[in-house]
Design a protein around this motif. Structure first.
Motif, PDB file in Angstrom:
ATOM      1  N   GLU A  92      -6.904  24.510 -50.856  1.00 51.78           N
ATOM      2  CA  GLU A  92      -7.471  22.986 -50.870  1.00 51.78           C
ATOM      3  C   GLU A  92      -6.082  22.224 -50.074  1.00 51.78           C
ATOM      4  OE1 GLU A  92      -7.816  22.196 -55.093  1.00 51.78           O
ATOM      5  OE2 GLU A  92      -9.834  22.277 -55.019  1.00 51.78           O
ATOM      6  N   GLN A  93      -4.980  22.561 -50.098  1.00 49.31           N
ATOM      7  CA  GLN A  93      -4.154  21.834 -49.206  1.00 49.31           C
ATOM      8  C   GLN A  93      -4.157  22.360 -47.937  1.00 49.31           C
ATOM      9  OE1 GLN A  93       0.269  22.927 -49.992  1.00 49.31           O
ATOM     10  NE2 GLN A  93       0.606  20.850 -49.486  1.00 49.31           N
ATOM     11  N   TYR A 126      -9.355  13.122 -57.227  1.00 46.33           N
ATOM     12  CA  TYR A 126      -9.577  14.584 -57.227  1.00 46.33           C
ATOM     13  C   TYR A 126     -10.907  14.813 -57.152  1.00 46.33           C
ATOM     14  CZ  TYR A 126      -9.694  19.848 -57.851  1.00 46.33           C
ATOM     15  OH  TYR A 126      -9.865  21.207 -57.522  1.00 46.33           O
ATOM     16  N   SER A 134     -14.800  19.124 -50.725  1.00 39.68           N
ATOM     17  CA  SER A 134     -13.901  20.324 -50.154  1.00 39.68           C
ATOM     18  C   SER A 134     -14.786  21.431 -50.023  1.00 39.68           C
ATOM     19  CB  SER A 134     -12.926  20.457 -51.408  1.00 39.68           C
ATOM     20  OG  SER A 134     -12.436  21.768 -51.410  1.00 39.68           O
ATOM     21  N   TYR A 151      -2.281  17.575 -51.724  1.00 39.44           N
ATOM     22  CA  TYR A 151      -3.234  17.798 -50.399  1.00 39.44           C
ATOM     23  C   TYR A 151      -2.142  17.844 -49.342  1.00 39.44           C
ATOM     24  CZ  TYR A 151      -7.442  17.340 -52.790  1.00 39.44           C
ATOM     25  OH  TYR A 151      -8.532  17.503 -53.706  1.00 39.44           O
ATOM     26  N   GLY A 195      -7.079  20.077 -46.978  1.00 39.52           N
ATOM     27  CA  GLY A 195      -6.658  18.708 -46.979  1.00 39.52           C
ATOM     28  C   GLY A 195      -5.885  18.245 -45.894  1.00 39.52           C
TER      29      GLY A 195
END
Length: 122
Positions: free
Chosen positions: A76-77, A31, A38, A119, A80
């Motif tokens: 974030e997902q 992470y 990110s 993610y 990702g």
């Protein structure tokens, strides 16, 4: 008995709110490396926490405390899914132009599982 009932209801509601606002556990090594690339970060100010973007300076999300980490995780997902890929236990991070900016060797099943679940990488 009425006061004990109010205390029990208050504790039940408080514990429920605490459980829903708690962030998901993360693999620290992976992470922290991925977080550098990110576009989303947490802006901590006196007025509270805000989700900001490194790319879009106008982007600002200020959800309530119970939804803060859920919103950050969903952002974030979504990032990702577009910018992370796994091949042979190697995680590749791409930028906006789809050029690989970093590769990470995933050392164990826990790291691989974290990338796939957090993610959403297939």
């Amino acid at each position: 008995f009425l006061i004990f009932g109010f205390i029990a209801i208050f504790l039940f509601i408080s514990i429920g709110a605490l459980m829903t606002s708690k962030p998901v556990g993360k693999n620290e090594r992976v992470y922290n490396i991925v977080k550098e690339f990110s576009p989303y970060y947490i802006d901590k100010r006196f007025g509270g926490l805000t989700i900001r973007s490194k790319i879009d300076k106008e982007f600002k999300q200020k959800p309530d405390n119970t939804q803060f980490f859920r919103l950050l995780e969903s952002l974030e997902q979504a990032w990702g899914i577009k910018h992370l890929s796994i091949k042979d236990n190697t995680l590749s991070i791409t930028d906006i132009n789809n050029t690989v900016v970093k590769t990470i060797q995933l050392n164990n099943e826990d790291e691989l599982s974290f990338v796939k679940t957090y993610y959403g990488v297939k």
